[in-house]
Motif scaffolding. Structure first.
Motif, short mmCIF file in Angstrom:
data_model
loop_
_atom_site.label_atom_id
_atom_site.label_comp_id
_atom_site.label_asym_id
_atom_site.label_seq_id
_atom_site.Cartn_x
_atom_site.Cartn_y
_atom_site.Cartn_z
N LYS A 86 64.03 39.57 55.87
CA LYS A 86 63.48 38.23 56.02
C LYS A 86 64.41 37.38 56.88
O LYS A 86 63.97 36.61 57.73
CB LYS A 86 63.28 37.58 54.65
N GLN A 87 65.71 37.51 56.65
CA GLN A 87 66.69 36.79 57.44
C GLN A 87 66.60 37.23 58.90
O GLN A 87 66.64 36.40 59.81
CB GLN A 87 68.10 37.04 56.90
N LEU A 88 66.46 38.53 59.13
CA LEU A 88 66.33 39.05 60.48
C LEU A 88 65.05 38.53 61.13
O LEU A 88 65.05 38.19 62.32
CB LEU A 88 66.36 40.58 60.46
N MET A 89 63.97 38.47 60.36
CA MET A 89 62.70 37.95 60.89
C MET A 89 62.89 36.50 61.36
O MET A 89 62.45 36.14 62.45
CB MET A 89 61.61 38.01 59.82
N TRP A 90 63.59 35.69 60.56
CA TRP A 90 63.82 34.30 60.95
C TRP A 90 64.71 34.22 62.18
O TRP A 90 64.53 33.34 63.03
CB TRP A 90 64.40 33.50 59.79
N MET A 91 65.66 35.12 62.30
CA MET A 91 66.51 35.15 63.49
C MET A 91 65.69 35.46 64.74
O MET A 91 65.91 34.87 65.80
CB MET A 91 67.65 36.15 63.31
N VAL A 92 64.74 36.39 64.62
CA VAL A 92 63.86 36.72 65.74
C VAL A 92 63.01 35.51 66.10
O VAL A 92 62.85 35.17 67.29
CB VAL A 92 62.97 37.94 65.41
N ILE A 93 62.46 34.83 65.11
CA ILE A 93 61.64 33.65 65.36
C ILE A 93 62.45 32.57 66.06
O ILE A 93 61.99 31.98 67.06
CB ILE A 93 61.02 33.12 64.04
N ILE A 94 63.66 32.32 65.58
CA ILE A 94 64.51 31.31 66.20
C ILE A 94 64.87 31.70 67.63
O ILE A 94 64.85 30.88 68.55
CB ILE A 94 65.78 31.07 65.35
N HIS A 95 65.15 32.99 67.85
CA HIS A 95 65.44 33.47 69.20
C HIS A 95 64.24 33.24 70.13
O HIS A 95 64.41 32.78 71.26
CB HIS A 95 65.82 34.95 69.15
N LEU A 96 63.05 33.54 69.64
CA LEU A 96 61.84 33.31 70.44
C LEU A 96 61.62 31.83 70.73
O LEU A 96 61.18 31.47 71.83
CB LEU A 96 60.62 33.92 69.75
N VAL A 97 61.96 30.98 69.77
CA VAL A 97 61.86 29.53 70.00
C VAL A 97 62.83 29.11 71.11
O VAL A 97 62.48 28.31 71.98
CB VAL A 97 62.13 28.74 68.69
N PHE A 98 64.04 29.66 71.11
CA PHE A 98 64.99 29.37 72.18
C PHE A 98 64.42 29.81 73.53
O PHE A 98 64.52 29.08 74.52
CB PHE A 98 66.33 30.08 71.95
N ILE A 99 63.82 30.98 73.58
CA ILE A 99 63.26 31.49 74.83
C ILE A 99 62.13 30.59 75.31
O ILE A 99 62.09 30.17 76.48
CB ILE A 99 62.77 32.95 74.67
N VAL A 100 61.20 30.27 74.41
CA VAL A 100 60.06 29.42 74.78
C VAL A 100 60.55 28.04 75.21
O VAL A 100 60.07 27.47 76.20
CB VAL A 100 59.05 29.33 73.62
N SER A 101 61.54 27.49 74.51
CA SER A 101 62.10 26.18 74.87
C SER A 101 62.70 26.23 76.26
O SER A 101 62.52 25.30 77.06
CB SER A 101 63.17 25.76 73.87
#
Length: 156
Positions: A124-139
């Protein structure tokens, strides 16, 4: 702003200490490390280096944009980007560095994941890290797109 930039030099020194610590740890444990531990150690060094590069970019570009121009003329060691990075360019470089740091951190955590971690809920922690990473990319993509729109508007 000058005191802020002076304290950022101190932060860069702290990163140097952590880099030396991690390097010493890797050097003294190389023989006993597994391949995965060695890769994780090297990724930690890359992570610290990228963070230092990010700090240097903010330090030099910010100082030149908001405090004073640095009188280094055409010295051979002067970085090509120095004096040419405006605030928009600095934002893009910052976002690109943050995405790279986030990606390395994500890779380190993925490589450190084992079967026991999956049952403990680390996935779950890894999933959130992936989501945050994708948010950085999209931003970053959105920021670049907005800067492109602004630049196109100024040409008219």
């Amino acid at each position: 702003m000058a005191p802020f930039y002076l304290l950022m030099v101190g932060a860069l020194c702290m990163l140097l200490v952590k880099f030396a610590q991690e390097s010493w740890h890797i050097a003294t444990h190389t023989i006993t490390m597994t391949e995965s531990e060695a890769v994780l150690g090297v990724l930690s060094l890359i992570d610290i280096t990228l963070t230092g590069n990010l700090l240097l970019m903010v330090l030099f570009a910010g100082y030149e944009n908001f405090v004073s121009k640095m009188d280094v003329d055409d010295h051979e060691d002067r970085p090509d980007w120095m004096g040419k990075v405006d605030f928009a360019g600095l934002k893009l470089k910052l976002v690109a560095s943050i995405v790279a740091i986030s990606g390395i951190n994500l890779l380190k955590n993925f490589m450190a994941l084992d079967a026991a971690d999956i049952t403990d809920g680390r996935e779950k922690q890894l999933m959130w890290m992936v989501i945050i990473h994708l948010v950085f990319i999209v931003s970053g993509v959105m920021l670049a797109f907005m800067d492109r729109i602004v630049a196109a508007t100024h040409r008219h």
